[in-house]
Design a protein around this motif. Structure first.
Motif, PDB file in Angstrom:
ATOM      1  N   GLN A   1       0.776  -1.229   0.058  1.00 11.86           N
ATOM      2  CA  GLN A   1      -0.052  -0.153   0.049  1.00 11.86           C
ATOM      3  C   GLN A   1       0.915   1.316  -0.016  1.00 11.86           C
ATOM      4  OE1 GLN A   1      -3.739  -0.334   2.721  1.00 11.86           O
ATOM      5  NE2 GLN A   1      -2.488  -2.093   3.247  1.00 11.86           N
ATOM      6  N   LEU A   2       1.931   1.330   0.762  1.00 14.65           N
ATOM      7  CA  LEU A   2       3.023   2.618   0.835  1.00 14.65           C
ATOM      8  C   LEU A   2       3.580   2.593  -0.514  1.00 14.65           C
ATOM      9  CD1 LEU A   2       4.319   1.855   4.339  1.00 14.65           C
ATOM     10  CD2 LEU A   2       2.662   3.616   3.848  1.00 14.65           C
ATOM     11  N   GLN A   3       3.716   1.463  -1.059  1.00 12.46           N
ATOM     12  CA  GLN A   3       4.619   1.492  -2.425  1.00 12.46           C
ATOM     13  C   GLN A   3       3.839   2.053  -3.547  1.00 12.46           C
ATOM     14  OE1 GLN A   3       5.896  -2.379  -2.504  1.00 12.46           O
ATOM     15  NE2 GLN A   3       8.120  -2.008  -2.079  1.00 12.46           N
ATOM     16  N   TRP A   4       2.563   1.833  -3.385  1.00 13.81           N
ATOM     17  CA  TRP A   4       1.636   2.266  -4.303  1.00 13.81           C
ATOM     18  C   TRP A   4       1.584   3.868  -4.460  1.00 13.81           C
ATOM     19  CZ3 TRP A   4      -3.082   5.110  -4.623  1.00 13.81           C
ATOM     20  CH2 TRP A   4      -3.635   5.045  -5.506  1.00 13.81           C
ATOM     21  N   ALA A   5       1.425   4.157  -3.029  1.00 13.86           N
ATOM     22  CA  ALA A   5       1.116   5.513  -2.713  1.00 13.86           C
ATOM     23  C   ALA A   5       2.523   6.507  -3.365  1.00 13.86           C
ATOM     24  CB  ALA A   5       1.175   6.207  -1.185  1.00 13.86           C
ATOM     25  N   ALA A   6       3.560   5.628  -2.776  1.00 13.79           N
ATOM     26  CA  ALA A   6       4.800   6.739  -3.423  1.00 13.79           C
ATOM     27  C   ALA A   6       5.031   6.542  -4.948  1.00 13.79           C
ATOM     28  CB  ALA A   6       6.230   5.592  -3.002  1.00 13.79           C
ATOM     29  N   ARG A   7       4.550   5.447  -5.656  1.00 18.88           N
ATOM     30  CA  ARG A   7       4.656   5.277  -7.232  1.00 18.88           C
ATOM     31  C   ARG A   7       3.422   6.501  -7.853  1.00 18.88           C
ATOM     32  NH1 ARG A   7       4.244  -0.358  -6.742  1.00 18.88           N
ATOM     33  NH2 ARG A   7       2.029  -0.252  -7.052  1.00 18.88           N
ATOM     34  N   MET A   8       2.414   6.852  -7.073  1.00 18.71           N
ATOM     35  CA  MET A   8       1.386   7.723  -7.331  1.00 18.71           C
ATOM     36  C   MET A   8       1.954   9.137  -7.198  1.00 18.71           C
ATOM     37  SD  MET A   8      -0.848   6.340  -8.743  1.00 18.71           S
ATOM     38  CE  MET A   8      -0.115   5.150  -9.604  1.00 18.71           C
ATOM     39  N   GLY A   9       3.370   9.490  -6.760  1.00 17.13           N
ATOM     40  CA  GLY A   9       3.681  10.742  -6.504  1.00 17.13           C
ATOM     41  C   GLY A   9       3.777  11.134  -4.768  1.00 17.13           C
TER      42      GLY A   9
ATOM     43  N   ALA B   1      11.243   5.935   2.714  1.00 20.92           N
ATOM     44  CA  ALA B   1      10.930   5.000   4.038  1.00 20.92           C
ATOM     45  C   ALA B   1      10.453   3.791   3.405  1.00 20.92           C
ATOM     46  CB  ALA B   1      10.125   5.699   5.057  1.00 20.92           C
ATOM     47  N   THR B   2       9.551   3.880   2.511  1.00 20.03           N
ATOM     48  CA  THR B   2       9.149   2.676   1.685  1.00 20.03           C
ATOM     49  C   THR B   2      10.409   1.857   1.009  1.00 20.03           C
ATOM     50  OG1 THR B   2       7.129   3.626   1.203  1.00 20.03           O
ATOM     51  CG2 THR B   2       7.321   1.624  -0.110  1.00 20.03           C
ATOM     52  N   MET B   3      11.127   2.346   0.527  1.00 21.29           N
ATOM     53  CA  MET B   3      12.210   1.818  -0.141  1.00 21.29           C
ATOM     54  C   MET B   3      13.059   1.170   0.947  1.00 21.29           C
ATOM     55  SD  MET B   3      15.523   3.208  -2.610  1.00 21.29           S
ATOM     56  CE  MET B   3      16.487   4.229  -0.999  1.00 21.29           C
ATOM     57  N   ALA B   4      13.374   1.997   1.940  1.00 19.36           N
ATOM     58  CA  ALA B   4      14.280   1.166   2.917  1.00 19.36           C
ATOM     59  C   ALA B   4      13.662  -0.039   3.440  1.00 19.36           C
ATOM     60  CB  ALA B   4      14.513   2.179   4.070  1.00 19.36           C
ATOM     61  N   LEU B   5      12.217   0.080   3.830  1.00 20.39           N
ATOM     62  CA  LEU B   5      11.517  -1.073   4.364  1.00 20.39           C
ATOM     63  C   LEU B   5      11.426  -2.313   3.361  1.00 20.39           C
ATOM     64  CD1 LEU B   5       8.385   0.933   5.715  1.00 20.39           C
ATOM     65  CD2 LEU B   5      10.349  -0.267   7.233  1.00 20.39           C
ATOM     66  N   GLY B   6      11.617  -1.858   2.077  1.00 21.10           N
ATOM     67  CA  GLY B   6      11.406  -3.137   1.097  1.00 21.10           C
ATOM     68  C   GLY B   6      12.761  -3.841   0.986  1.00 21.10           C
ATOM     69  N   LEU B   7      13.758  -3.193   1.449  1.00 27.83           N
ATOM     70  CA  LEU B   7      15.301  -3.665   1.236  1.00 27.83           C
ATOM     71  C   LEU B   7      15.170  -4.823   2.558  1.00 27.83           C
ATOM     72  CD1 LEU B   7      17.436  -0.714   0.928  1.00 27.83           C
ATOM     73  CD2 LEU B   7      16.856  -2.489  -0.796  1.00 27.83           C
ATOM     74  N   GLN B   8      14.290  -4.800   3.591  1.00 32.70           N
ATOM     75  CA  GLN B   8      14.255  -5.682   4.599  1.00 32.70           C
ATOM     76  C   GLN B   8      13.257  -7.050   4.204  1.00 32.70           C
ATOM     77  OE1 GLN B   8      13.814  -4.064   8.558  1.00 32.70           O
ATOM     78  NE2 GLN B   8      14.684  -2.073   7.695  1.00 32.70           N
ATOM     79  N   MET B   9      12.738  -6.981   3.126  1.00 34.18           N
ATOM     80  CA  MET B   9      11.771  -7.870   2.623  1.00 34.18           C
ATOM     81  C   MET B   9      12.278  -9.532   2.863  1.00 34.18           C
ATOM     82  SD  MET B   9       8.638  -7.061   2.299  1.00 34.18           S
ATOM     83  CE  MET B   9       7.855  -8.553   1.573  1.00 34.18           C
TER      84      MET B   9
END
Length: 75
Positions: free
Chosen positions: A39-47, A54-62
């Motif tokens: 959900q956070l990544q979608w918001a980031a892609r929408m601008g 922060a979403t990128m940093a959290l994604g690195l921990q997947m």
């Protein structure tokens, strides 16, 4: 977009889980973490660039997300 961000529900974490922030997420928490992150990544892609870094940093921990990562995603 503000309504979308306000509608994102945080993941409930028990007090006992929050005390050990380095422990890995269990199966349920991992699924909820993925959902929240999506959900956070979608918001980031929408601008909504405020959440992009922060979403990128959290994604690195997947690979091995921890309780700490889940707490950070909730904020």
């Amino acid at each position: 977009m503000t309504n979308y961000l306000q509608g994102i529900k945080t993941v409930s974490i028990t007090k006992s889980r929050r005390t050990n922030r380095t422990s890995p997420l269990d199966t349920r928490e991992y699924a909820q973490y993925r959902s929240l992150l999506g959900q956070l990544q979608w918001a980031a892609r929408m601008g909504v660039f405020e959440v992009a870094a922060a979403t990128m940093a959290l994604g690195l921990q997947m690979g091995k997300p921890t309780v700490e990562a889940l707490c950070m995603a909730n904020t």
